[in-house]
Design a protein around this motif. Structure first.
Motif, mmCIF file in Angstrom:
data_model
loop_
_atom_site.group_PDB
_atom_site.id
_atom_site.type_symbol
_atom_site.label_atom_id
_atom_site.label_comp_id
_atom_site.label_asym_id
_atom_site.label_seq_id
_atom_site.Cartn_x
_atom_site.Cartn_y
_atom_site.Cartn_z
ATOM 1 N N ILE A 45 34.585 29.988 -16.990
ATOM 2 C CA ILE A 45 35.595 30.249 -15.957
ATOM 3 C C ILE A 45 34.918 30.273 -14.595
ATOM 4 O O ILE A 45 33.927 30.963 -14.390
ATOM 5 N N ARG A 46 35.494 29.529 -13.649
ATOM 6 C CA ARG A 46 34.962 29.540 -12.292
ATOM 7 C C ARG A 46 36.128 29.610 -11.304
ATOM 8 O O ARG A 46 36.912 28.686 -11.179
ATOM 9 N N GLY A 94 35.229 23.409 -26.740
ATOM 10 C CA GLY A 94 34.950 24.334 -25.646
ATOM 11 C C GLY A 94 35.799 23.987 -24.436
ATOM 12 O O GLY A 94 36.419 22.916 -24.381
ATOM 13 N N PHE A 95 35.801 24.887 -23.457
ATOM 14 C CA PHE A 95 36.680 24.721 -22.302
ATOM 15 C C PHE A 95 35.961 25.144 -21.020
ATOM 16 O O PHE A 95 35.128 26.052 -21.024
ATOM 17 N N LEU A 96 36.320 24.467 -19.936
ATOM 18 C CA LEU A 96 35.868 24.862 -18.607
ATOM 19 C C LEU A 96 37.103 24.901 -17.721
ATOM 20 O O LEU A 96 37.782 23.886 -17.556
ATOM 21 N N VAL A 132 35.176 16.737 -9.997
ATOM 22 C CA VAL A 132 33.900 17.157 -9.408
ATOM 23 C C VAL A 132 33.111 18.000 -10.411
ATOM 24 O O VAL A 132 31.899 17.816 -10.575
ATOM 25 N N PHE A 133 33.798 18.908 -11.099
ATOM 26 C CA PHE A 133 33.136 19.740 -12.103
ATOM 27 C C PHE A 133 32.534 18.882 -13.210
ATOM 28 O O PHE A 133 31.395 19.103 -13.641
ATOM 29 N N ILE A 134 33.299 17.905 -13.676
ATOM 30 C CA ILE A 134 32.810 17.035 -14.747
ATOM 31 C C ILE A 134 31.606 16.215 -14.281
ATOM 32 O O ILE A 134 30.598 16.097 -14.991
ATOM 33 N N THR A 135 31.687 15.666 -13.078
ATOM 34 C CA THR A 135 30.598 14.853 -12.532
ATOM 35 C C THR A 135 29.303 15.644 -12.445
ATOM 36 O O THR A 135 28.225 15.170 -12.840
#
Length: 214
Positions: free
Chosen positions: A124-125, A88-90, A19-22
């Motif tokens: 960060i979430r 990078g990172f999520l 979902v985050f990627i979309t």
């Protein structure tokens, strides 16, 4: 800038990470390639990553650590041999506090340096448990932030600081909120309702206190 997004969730396309990627991609006019660690041979994927300028890992936090499949992939990656490579990172998690992911953030920063990539930062979430099961109307604010994050990334090649700050705004819980959650737990209104339901659906409720590694 040739970018690849790595979905590091063991659930692949079925979970919160997807979902985050979309939503991140919805903010971009050009589509990035998405690869799934759970579906690809890690040695093959590590070789494939070399052809991209920018690598973005999107993953869940599993008790203050990255998923094991992501660690195995990173261990297969070779250091960049020249300039112009960035990473990078999520990181999303069920923990409400973004502070829970800061242990991992320091590690990701060090890994990026070891691989001779430019570190783009870690978004960060927290409080993301179950978003893939919620109606879109309940995630309006989050989705808008992710759309904007993707748009800014495509435009500038980095994460927008204000959006990153907003996504990780809940650093820690106040004593008042901790007391509230404690009280809700005592009367049976905590998130145990959700987890107990999952345990029962998987016929594991009676084994919830097992300690197989002790």
């Amino acid at each position: 800038m040739k970018t690849i997004i790595i979905n590091g969730s063991p659930k692949a396309a079925h979970g919160n990470t997807e979902v985050f990627i979309t939503q991140f991609l919805k903010g971009m006019t050009n589509r990035c390639e998405v690869a799934y660690v759970a579906k690809t041979d890690r040695h093959q994927l590590a070789r494939y990553i070399r052809s991209f300028d920018t690598v973005l890992f999107v993953m869940p936090l599993y008790i203050h650590a990255m998923p094991g499949i992501v660690m195995k992939l990173i261990e297969c990656m070779e250091s960049a041999t020249g300039p112009g490579k960035s990473m990078g990172f999520l990181v999303q998690s069920g923990f409400m506090e973004s502070a829970q992911s800061q242990y991992l953030e320091r590690y990701l920063r060090a890994i990026t340096k070891d691989l001779n990539y430019t570190y783009l930062g870690t978004v960060i979430r927290g409080g993301s448990a179950g978003i893939s099961m919620m109606p879109e109307s309940m995630n309006t604010k989050l989705f808008k932030q992710l759309n904007q994050l993707g748009a800014c990334f495509e435009r500038n090649g980095t994460f927008d600081r204000d959006i990153v700050k907003a996504l990780g705004s809940v650093q820690s819980l106040s004593k008042g909120r901790c007391f509230l959650f404690e009280a809700l737990g005592k009367v049976g209104l905590s998130d145990a309702i959700f987890w107990n339901g999952m345990l029962k659906n998987n016929k594991a409720f009676e084994r919830r206190f097992d300690r197989p590694f002790v």
